[in-house]
Motif scaffolding. Sequence first.
Motif, PDB file in Angstrom:
ATOM      1  N   VAL A   1      10.950  -3.214   4.259  1.00  0.00           N
ATOM      2  CA  VAL A   1       9.634  -2.911   3.707  1.00  0.00           C
ATOM      3  C   VAL A   1       9.787  -2.417   2.269  1.00  0.00           C
ATOM      4  N   THR A   2       8.957  -2.939   1.382  1.00  0.00           N
ATOM      5  CA  THR A   2       8.963  -2.510  -0.017  1.00  0.00           C
ATOM      6  C   THR A   2       8.042  -1.304  -0.189  1.00  0.00           C
ATOM      7  N   MET A   3       8.515  -0.287  -0.892  1.00  0.00           N
ATOM      8  CA  MET A   3       7.725   0.917  -1.126  1.00  0.00           C
ATOM      9  C   MET A   3       7.323   0.969  -2.605  1.00  0.00           C
ATOM     10  N   VAL A   4       6.034   1.041  -2.870  1.00  0.00           N
ATOM     11  CA  VAL A   4       5.538   1.196  -4.230  1.00  0.00           C
ATOM     12  C   VAL A   4       4.875   2.568  -4.302  1.00  0.00           C
ATOM     13  N   ARG A   5       5.528   3.522  -4.985  1.00  0.00           N
ATOM     14  CA  ARG A   5       5.064   4.908  -5.020  1.00  0.00           C
ATOM     15  C   ARG A   5       4.298   5.200  -6.305  1.00  0.00           C
ATOM     16  N   ASP A   6       3.589   6.321  -6.276  1.00  0.00           N
ATOM     17  CA  ASP A   6       2.801   6.742  -7.445  1.00  0.00           C
ATOM     18  C   ASP A   6       1.915   5.608  -7.943  1.00  0.00           C
ATOM     19  N   ALA A   7       1.277   4.931  -7.007  1.00  0.00           N
ATOM     20  CA  ALA A   7       0.493   3.747  -7.373  1.00  0.00           C
ATOM     21  C   ALA A   7      -0.868   3.775  -6.699  1.00  0.00           C
ATOM     22  N   GLU A   8      -1.871   3.246  -7.381  1.00  0.00           N
ATOM     23  CA  GLU A   8      -3.221   3.151  -6.834  1.00  0.00           C
ATOM     24  C   GLU A   8      -3.717   1.716  -6.933  1.00  0.00           C
ATOM     25  N   VAL A   9      -4.406   1.284  -5.880  1.00  0.00           N
ATOM     26  CA  VAL A   9      -4.982  -0.055  -5.879  1.00  0.00           C
ATOM     27  C   VAL A   9      -6.202  -0.067  -6.786  1.00  0.00           C
ATOM     28  N   ARG A  10      -6.208  -0.952  -7.755  1.00  0.00           N
ATOM     29  CA  ARG A  10      -7.322  -1.059  -8.690  1.00  0.00           C
ATOM     30  C   ARG A  10      -8.305  -2.175  -8.302  1.00  0.00           C
ATOM     31  N   SER A  11      -7.778  -3.233  -7.708  1.00  0.00           N
ATOM     32  CA  SER A  11      -8.665  -4.324  -7.300  1.00  0.00           C
ATOM     33  C   SER A  11      -7.971  -5.190  -6.259  1.00  0.00           C
ATOM     34  N   ILE A  12      -8.799  -5.871  -5.477  1.00  0.00           N
ATOM     35  CA  ILE A  12      -8.325  -6.873  -4.529  1.00  0.00           C
ATOM     36  C   ILE A  12      -8.960  -8.188  -4.944  1.00  0.00           C
ATOM     37  N   GLY A  13      -8.145  -9.219  -5.083  1.00  0.00           N
ATOM     38  CA  GLY A  13      -8.656 -10.483  -5.608  1.00  0.00           C
ATOM     39  C   GLY A  13      -8.437 -11.655  -4.684  1.00  0.00           C
ATOM     40  N   GLY A  14      -9.204 -12.710  -4.933  1.00  0.00           N
ATOM     41  CA  GLY A  14      -9.099 -13.939  -4.163  1.00  0.00           C
ATOM     42  C   GLY A  14     -10.386 -14.722  -4.272  1.00  0.00           C
ATOM     43  N   ASN A  15     -10.393 -15.879  -3.680  1.00  0.00           N
ATOM     44  CA  ASN A  15     -11.577 -16.740  -3.703  1.00  0.00           C
ATOM     45  C   ASN A  15     -12.029 -16.967  -2.266  1.00  0.00           C
ATOM     46  N   GLY A  16     -12.741 -15.970  -1.730  1.00  0.00           N
ATOM     47  CA  GLY A  16     -13.155 -16.040  -0.332  1.00  0.00           C
ATOM     48  C   GLY A  16     -12.136 -15.449   0.615  1.00  0.00           C
ATOM     49  N   ALA A  17     -10.892 -15.526   0.245  1.00  0.00           N
ATOM     50  CA  ALA A  17      -9.808 -14.919   1.025  1.00  0.00           C
ATOM     51  C   ALA A  17      -8.884 -14.193   0.058  1.00  0.00           C
ATOM     52  N   ILE A  18      -8.233 -13.153   0.534  1.00  0.00           N
ATOM     53  CA  ILE A  18      -7.383 -12.334  -0.332  1.00  0.00           C
ATOM     54  C   ILE A  18      -6.148 -13.113  -0.769  1.00  0.00           C
ATOM     55  N   THR A  19      -5.867 -13.058  -2.072  1.00  0.00           N
ATOM     56  CA  THR A  19      -4.653 -13.686  -2.594  1.00  0.00           C
ATOM     57  C   THR A  19      -3.739 -12.679  -3.286  1.00  0.00           C
ATOM     58  N   HIS A  20      -4.311 -11.527  -3.707  1.00  0.00           N
ATOM     59  CA  HIS A  20      -3.475 -10.560  -4.415  1.00  0.00           C
ATOM     60  C   HIS A  20      -4.144  -9.186  -4.473  1.00  0.00           C
ATOM     61  N   VAL A  21      -3.327  -8.202  -4.792  1.00  0.00           N
ATOM     62  CA  VAL A  21      -3.792  -6.837  -5.039  1.00  0.00           C
ATOM     63  C   VAL A  21      -3.235  -6.400  -6.381  1.00  0.00           C
ATOM     64  N   ASP A  22      -4.068  -5.794  -7.203  1.00  0.00           N
ATOM     65  CA  ASP A  22      -3.619  -5.258  -8.490  1.00  0.00           C
ATOM     66  C   ASP A  22      -3.471  -3.743  -8.356  1.00  0.00           C
ATOM     67  N   VAL A  23      -2.312  -3.226  -8.736  1.00  0.00           N
ATOM     68  CA  VAL A  23      -2.060  -1.790  -8.623  1.00  0.00           C
ATOM     69  C   VAL A  23      -1.639  -1.224  -9.973  1.00  0.00           C
ATOM     70  N   ALA A  24      -2.049   0.026 -10.182  1.00  0.00           N
ATOM     71  CA  ALA A  24      -1.630   0.760 -11.378  1.00  0.00           C
ATOM     72  C   ALA A  24      -0.586   1.778 -10.948  1.00  0.00           C
TER      73      ALA A  24
END
Length: 334
Positions: free
Chosen positions: A201-224
């Motif tokens: 499992v990959t751990m991404v710490r000190d990060a917040e989800v800024r947006s969830i993207g896709g075209n009807g279905a999820i394709t990605h998450v943008d995190v800061a």
Amino acid sequence: MTTFDVDLLIVGAGPVGLYGTYYAGVRGLRTAVIDSSTELGGQVAAMYPEKLIYDVAGFPAVKGRELVAALIEQAATADPTYLLGQEARALITDADGRHLVTTSGGDEICCAAVVITAGIGAFAPRKLAVGEDYLGNGLAYFVPDPAPYGNTDVIIVGGGDSALDWALMLEDVAASVTVVHRRNTFRAHAATVAAVEKSRVTMVRDAEVRSIGGNGAITHVDVAIKGDSDIRRLPCQRVIAALGFIANIGPLRDWGLTLRDNRHIVVDSAMRTGCPGIYAAGDVVDYDGKVRLISSGFGEVATAVNNAAVHIHPDAQLFPGHSTDDADGRPCRT
């Protein structure tokens, strides 16, 4: 309308409520159990049936559905009356101290004491600030079944036990699992954190989800990520927001109970609320030193039921005796 006349009413049919039901049977109490869910087991049955639970005595690890099945079998020995798919509404206490509780289904429960263990209807998931449009179409707040996550890239948002337990559960099911947490340290059990760190499992710490993207279905998450000026895009098809739950005791708020933060019921060491004959146990209660674990709830509800038994029958002893005692109260010998 049906009126049920019992000794004890338990509000909430989750694990703690089910164990309390069994213990009421140990004390010889006629018991009714009400829950807004249509099935027994509360949050565990509805939200975590396949998740492994690690903090129940006697089980190094047990799936939620297996724990609930065992608790239902145990509670059946008390021959309780279940009122499922109904919510406890108004409470009236008469001059003799007996309680009359009306339900959302129009029934009435007349009882000498009440133990509140907060069923599934008392909690709502904390919402992710973004991506609600994808709820049910890639975004979820719990994982009742891991099968839909097979061979997908999964992002889990959160840093508590549920987030990391689900990460471990999905590790061998999903194509990839990434945990995104807004802090550097996790709130889960140390052993669980260690297990995730040793996994793939990959751990991404000190990060917040800024947006969830896709075209009807999820394709990605943008995190800061803290300290990084660039937004990182993480490809995925599934997002699980494991941000915990917000207690909402609903109509119980009008019962005259002493509340903390307007959502938890304050109890003393006997699990008494501020209302005579009404007790509470489990995640819904608060007191100094409270630890919100299933295992803690089991002990609390045993205390609540034993004290309720004395309230119902003042000549009864608080200590019920050991389950290994014989009919005369003497320890059994093998």
